[in-house]
Design an enzyme around this catalytic site. Structure first.
Site, PDB file in Angstrom:
ATOM      1  N   GLN A 126       0.847  -1.196   0.000  1.00 22.90           N
ATOM      2  CA  GLN A 126       0.000   0.000   0.000  1.00 22.90           C
ATOM      3  C   GLN A 126       0.883   1.248   0.000  1.00 22.90           C
ATOM      4  O   GLN A 126       1.610   1.484   0.966  1.00 22.90           O
ATOM      5  CB  GLN A 126      -0.902  -0.008   1.246  1.00 22.90           C
ATOM      6  CG  GLN A 126      -1.840   1.183   1.328  1.00 22.90           C
ATOM      7  CD  GLN A 126      -2.672   1.167   2.602  1.00 22.90           C
ATOM      8  OE1 GLN A 126      -2.324   0.508   3.576  1.00 22.90           O
ATOM      9  NE2 GLN A 126      -3.778   1.889   2.604  1.00 22.90           N
ATOM     10  N   GLY A 127       0.818   2.028  -1.056  1.00 21.71           N
ATOM     11  CA  GLY A 127       1.610   3.256  -1.136  1.00 21.71           C
ATOM     12  C   GLY A 127       0.762   4.484  -0.866  1.00 21.71           C
ATOM     13  O   GLY A 127       0.426   5.229  -1.796  1.00 21.71           O
ATOM     14  N   SER A 129       0.636   6.455   2.826  1.00 18.45           N
ATOM     15  CA  SER A 129       1.232   7.414   3.767  1.00 18.45           C
ATOM     16  C   SER A 129       2.573   7.932   3.256  1.00 18.45           C
ATOM     17  O   SER A 129       3.316   7.214   2.578  1.00 18.45           O
ATOM     18  CB  SER A 129       1.450   6.754   5.126  1.00 18.45           C
ATOM     19  OG  SER A 129       0.226   6.454   5.731  1.00 18.45           O
ATOM     20  N   GLU A 245     -11.144  -0.763   4.832  1.00 16.48           N
ATOM     21  CA  GLU A 245     -10.059  -1.072   5.752  1.00 16.48           C
ATOM     22  C   GLU A 245     -10.567  -1.040   7.183  1.00 16.48           C
ATOM     23  O   GLU A 245     -10.244  -1.889   7.997  1.00 16.48           O
ATOM     24  CB  GLU A 245      -8.938  -0.038   5.566  1.00 16.48           C
ATOM     25  CG  GLU A 245      -7.712  -0.302   6.436  1.00 16.48           C
ATOM     26  CD  GLU A 245      -6.658   0.798   6.332  1.00 16.48           C
ATOM     27  OE1 GLU A 245      -6.959   1.866   5.771  1.00 16.48           O
ATOM     28  OE2 GLU A 245      -5.543   0.576   6.827  1.00 16.48           O
ATOM     29  N   SER A 368      -6.031   6.728  12.596  1.00 19.95           N
ATOM     30  CA  SER A 368      -5.691   6.724  14.029  1.00 19.95           C
ATOM     31  C   SER A 368      -6.962   6.862  14.863  1.00 19.95           C
ATOM     32  O   SER A 368      -7.994   7.320  14.376  1.00 19.95           O
ATOM     33  CB  SER A 368      -4.737   7.874  14.345  1.00 19.95           C
ATOM     34  OG  SER A 368      -5.435   9.101  14.299  1.00 19.95           O
ATOM     35  N   ASN A 369      -6.859   6.461  16.117  1.00 16.42           N
ATOM     36  CA  ASN A 369      -8.057   6.518  16.958  1.00 16.42           C
ATOM     37  C   ASN A 369      -8.540   7.948  17.172  1.00 16.42           C
ATOM     38  O   ASN A 369      -9.722   8.172  17.432  1.00 16.42           O
ATOM     39  CB  ASN A 369      -7.791   5.792  18.282  1.00 16.42           C
ATOM     40  CG  ASN A 369      -7.790   4.282  18.093  1.00 16.42           C
ATOM     41  OD1 ASN A 369      -7.771   3.796  16.954  1.00 16.42           O
ATOM     42  ND2 ASN A 369      -7.830   3.535  19.172  1.00 16.42           N
ATOM     43  N   GLU A 370      -7.639   8.894  17.020  1.00  9.00           N
ATOM     44  CA  GLU A 370      -8.068  10.299  17.087  1.00  9.00           C
ATOM     45  C   GLU A 370      -8.921  10.647  15.862  1.00  9.00           C
ATOM     46  O   GLU A 370      -9.916  11.368  15.972  1.00  9.00           O
ATOM     47  CB  GLU A 370      -6.840  11.224  17.165  1.00  9.00           C
ATOM     48  CG  GLU A 370      -6.151  11.216  18.530  1.00  9.00           C
ATOM     49  CD  GLU A 370      -5.508   9.875  18.876  1.00  9.00           C
ATOM     50  OE1 GLU A 370      -5.015   9.179  17.966  1.00  9.00           O
ATOM     51  OE2 GLU A 370      -5.515   9.513  20.074  1.00  9.00           O
TER      52      GLU A 370
END
Lengths: 383, 351
Positions: A126-127, A129, A245, A368-370
């Site tokens: 997976q490209g 980030s 995802e 992220s969880n944020e």
């Protein structure tokens, strides 16, 4: 309201349970059960067994190997797999690039890529980030510039999970830097990892493992027919992919199994006789039950195939509980958790701290969880 | 597996919601304060209308004057009661005391006690031990159902009992058993297992009341965050606050899942132990979420949340009361600890 599975659903569950506990190689299931990292060969062998049985990519369109299952059937498939210590089909293939190609790719791309993707003949990376585009993914700066029919790609990706095994990469690149909004002007490209100009550098993680990589692109030439869908529409495909995802990212079954194994260890060692320790098991089992039931509610009410907004709750709470179980393992191991390099202490104790450290990633990846809290506050609570 | 209400259950919910609408503290904050300010601490007129609607006889057999409905219908009613913080003692009187009469009473006792309860003419209370305190509505109830070490007795309210106000606006009393004034419920003797099962059903009902209260407390809080301005902007511009609201939503949804599940276990399972364990799981999760949501609802409101004239603090008070009534979190953890090694993993679809 009804709790029980219908006869058909119960039979389906038995079928899945029988398959996963008898058809998947025992040595692979043992690797998962004991908390070791699963190697490339084990992933490939498992996914091929599943693909041969038509169980690797049930979420795909039927003509490409998918199954016309209800959301509940898919949930049961996923849970039984985890409970049986079976490594899931490689997410980059089965949940990410496969559905994108199946939904937005050309007929030629589908024929070329989907069968080997389902069979893990191609291992995808997976490209997405980049060093300066994490949670704010749309600010990515990897460029793809037209050269005749081809694209020339320059830039850098990071956190490329298991990229060291990858044959191909699916990649978001900026194709229109002048676009009004940063979400516009991004395209979705496919190319081989051994293309000239691609360099991979492994990143060592805090537990000593090598799971993620940096990938550098230096004038990588990508033929025009390897752009998926339309030019500059990559962001909408990426959002589609990220929605998928998030659904599979709440590892209920795997966490239940990890907790059950710890319980067995604690029972044998006598640790479970301690009321405080027993209470931690009770609270974690209860929270996991609540999470599993929430997952069941979500699958029961997401008939149109779109992720339910509450899937953010599953990701958030699911990873918190996954981490909490790993904390309990370190605490049960106590001072033995320091002996991570020892082959004389029990293996679970030696692995407890590296696993705990490794799982800190769970609240960071997959949105992220944020970001999940942001989604809950914004789209559900209207804040 | 299906977690949605059917049409009849939705109609019941809408009817109860409609009846309780005028009592919603968000609509009329003074009304609840006025009702809970005077004995008996609930609106007897509303109690009568609940009787007319069939709600007070909901879980009882038609032959006993009831509606023959199950735990799901009871859950629907309790959630609506919790939503508007109605002080009517539905769980205590109907589900718990009435439930014991339904489970243990003779034909005559059921006809008399449940018939009166369903019609709104007779209020029941549940008392545990020879000296029982706090007995919810113990001073107003006409009939007391006693549980003395698993032996279940029934008799009129003792004379000279005075009510006191509980922190959540309800009423309770201290009752002393007069052996000469009571008779066994049904055949008499040890009924420990039946009591435990009926209590589990009442625990689940109380969890639904808490769910309704938590839902409203969270709604009030998010509404406040989008309207209250400080530093020139509404509070929802501050991520530190919205993230906390997201955690409250997560806690509420997980609790809703497990409480709904426990209701279905109570409705479908023939195994009383399974029902007790499911109730304990629901009660534990509700206790944790109720405390969190009650506390945070006040904190996110700031000073106004502390005032008696604003409703949100009363939600925190009621959630606290529900947490400690019918067995607190510690009690549930102890029960579940004892059964921890009975299973490898929990399977919610096979309870």
């Amino acid at each position: 309201m009804r709790l029980r599975l219908t006869e058909e659903e119960a039979a389906f569950r038995e079928e899945m349970r029988a398959f996963f506990t008898t058809e998947i190689p025992q040595h692979v299931r043992d690797t998962v059960a004991t908390g070791h990292h699963v190697g490339k060969d084990d992933y490939v062998e498992t996914m091929r067994v599943m693909n041969a049985a038509g169980l690797a990519v049930p979420n795909w369109p039927v003509e490409w190997g998918g199954r016309d299952w209800t959301p509940l059937q898919r949930h049961i498939w996923h849970e039984e797999m985890q409970l049986a210590c079976v490594p899931p089909p490689l997410a980059f293939n089965a949940n990410m690039v496969g559905p994108v190609i199946a939904n937005f790719g050309s007929q030629e791309q589908k024929e070329r890529f989907l069968p080997p993707t389902a069979n893990l003949d191609i291992w995808w990376a997976q490209g997405f980030s980049e060093p300066n585009a994490g949670s704010d993914l749309a600010s990515l700066t990897t460029r793809a510039v037209r050269d005749g029919d081809d694209w020339i790609v320059n830039g850098q990706k990071t956190w490329t999970t298991l990229g060291q095994h990858a044959d191909w990469i699916f990649c978001l690149a900026r194709t229109d830097p002048e676009a009004e909004r940063k979400q516009q002007g991004i395209s979705f490209l496919l190319f081989p990892m051994d293309s000239p100009g691609v360099t991979l550098r492994p990143i060592e993680l805090i537990d000593g493992s090598f799971e993620v990589n940096e990938v550098f692109f230096d004038d990588v030439r990508v033929p025009g027919d390897l752009l998926v869908g339309e030019v500059n529409q990559g962001w909408s495909y990426a959002k589609f992919l990220l929605g998928n995802e998030r659904v599979g990212v709440a590892p209920v079954g795997a966490t239940k199994r990890a907790l059950a194994r710890l319980k067995e260890i604690a029972q044998e060692s006598g640790a479970l006789d301690d009321e405080l320790t027993a209470a931690r098991f009770v609270e974690l089992e209860n929270e996991l039950l609540a999470l599993e039931l929430t997952a069941l509610r979500v699958v029961a009410h997401s008939s149109d195939g779109k992720p339910h907004p509450a899937s953010s709750v599953l990701k958030l709470k699911g990873t918190e509980l996954q981490q909490a179980v790993s904390e309990l393992a370190v605490d049960l191991a106590g001072p033995l958790s320091l002996a991570s390099g020892s082959d004389t202490v029990p293996e679970w104790a030696a692995l407890s701290a590296p696993t705990y450290l490794n799982l800190r990633k769970a609240s960071i990846y997959g949105g992220s969880n944020e970001i999940q809290r942001q989604i809950i506050a914004g789209t559900i609570l209207g804040l | 597996m299906d977690f949605t209400l059917d049409e009849e259950q939705e109609a019941l919910r809408d009817a109860v919601r409609g009846l309780l609408k005028g009592y919603d503290p968000a609509v009329d904050a003074e009304r609840r304060r006025h009702v809970t300010g005077e004995d008996p601490g609930f609106d007897e007129g509303l109690w009568g209308r609940l009787a007319e609607m069939g709600v007070l006889g909901l879980p009882f057999a038609e032959a006993d004057g009831g509606m023959d409905a199950g735990p799901v219908e009871v859950a629907v009613v309790c959630e609506e009661i919790g939503r508007v913080l109605a002080p009517e003692p539905y769980v205590a009187s109907v589900v718990l005391a009435g439930g014991l009469v339904a489970a243990l009473g003779s034909d005559e006792q059921r006809a008399e006690l449940l018939g009166g309860l369903a019609s709104g003419e007779r209020l029941l209370a549940y008392a545990e031990g020879e000296v029982a305190e706090p007995v919810v509505q113990g001073a107003r109830a006409d009939t007391i159902v006693w549980n003395v070490g698993g032996e279940v007795l029934v008799g009129p309210r003792p004379d000279g009992v005075t009510a006191y106000r509980t922190h959540d606006g309800g009423r309770a009393a201290r009752l002393e058993l007069d052996r000469g004034a009571v008779t066994p419920l049904g055949a008499g003797g040890d009924a420990t297992d039946v009591v435990a099962l009926v209590k589990a059903q009442a625990q689940i009902a109380a969890c639904h009341e808490a769910l309704g209260a938590m839902d409203t407390a969270l709604r009030m809080t998010t509404a406040y965050l989008t309207t209250r301005k400080q530093f020139g902007v509404t509070l929802n511009r501050f991520q530190a606050l919205t993230f906390r609201a997201a955690d409250l939503y997560t806690a509420l949804e997980l609790t809703r899942s497990i409480v709904t599940w426990a209701t279905l276990v109570a409705a479908e399972s023939d195994d009383p132990v399974a029902v007790r364990h499911a109730a304990a799981r629901a009660k534990l999760q509700t206790a944790r979420a109720g405390r969190l949501i009650g506390q945070e609802a006040i904190q996110l409101h700031g000073g106004i949340g502390m005032t008696a004239e604003y409703a949100v603090g009363h939600y925190a008070s009621r959630l606290t009361a529900l947490n400690h009534w019918l067995g607190d979190a510690r009690e549930q953890v102890a029960l579940l600890s004892a059964g921890l090694t009975d299973h490898t993993v929990l399977d919610p679809l096979d309870a």
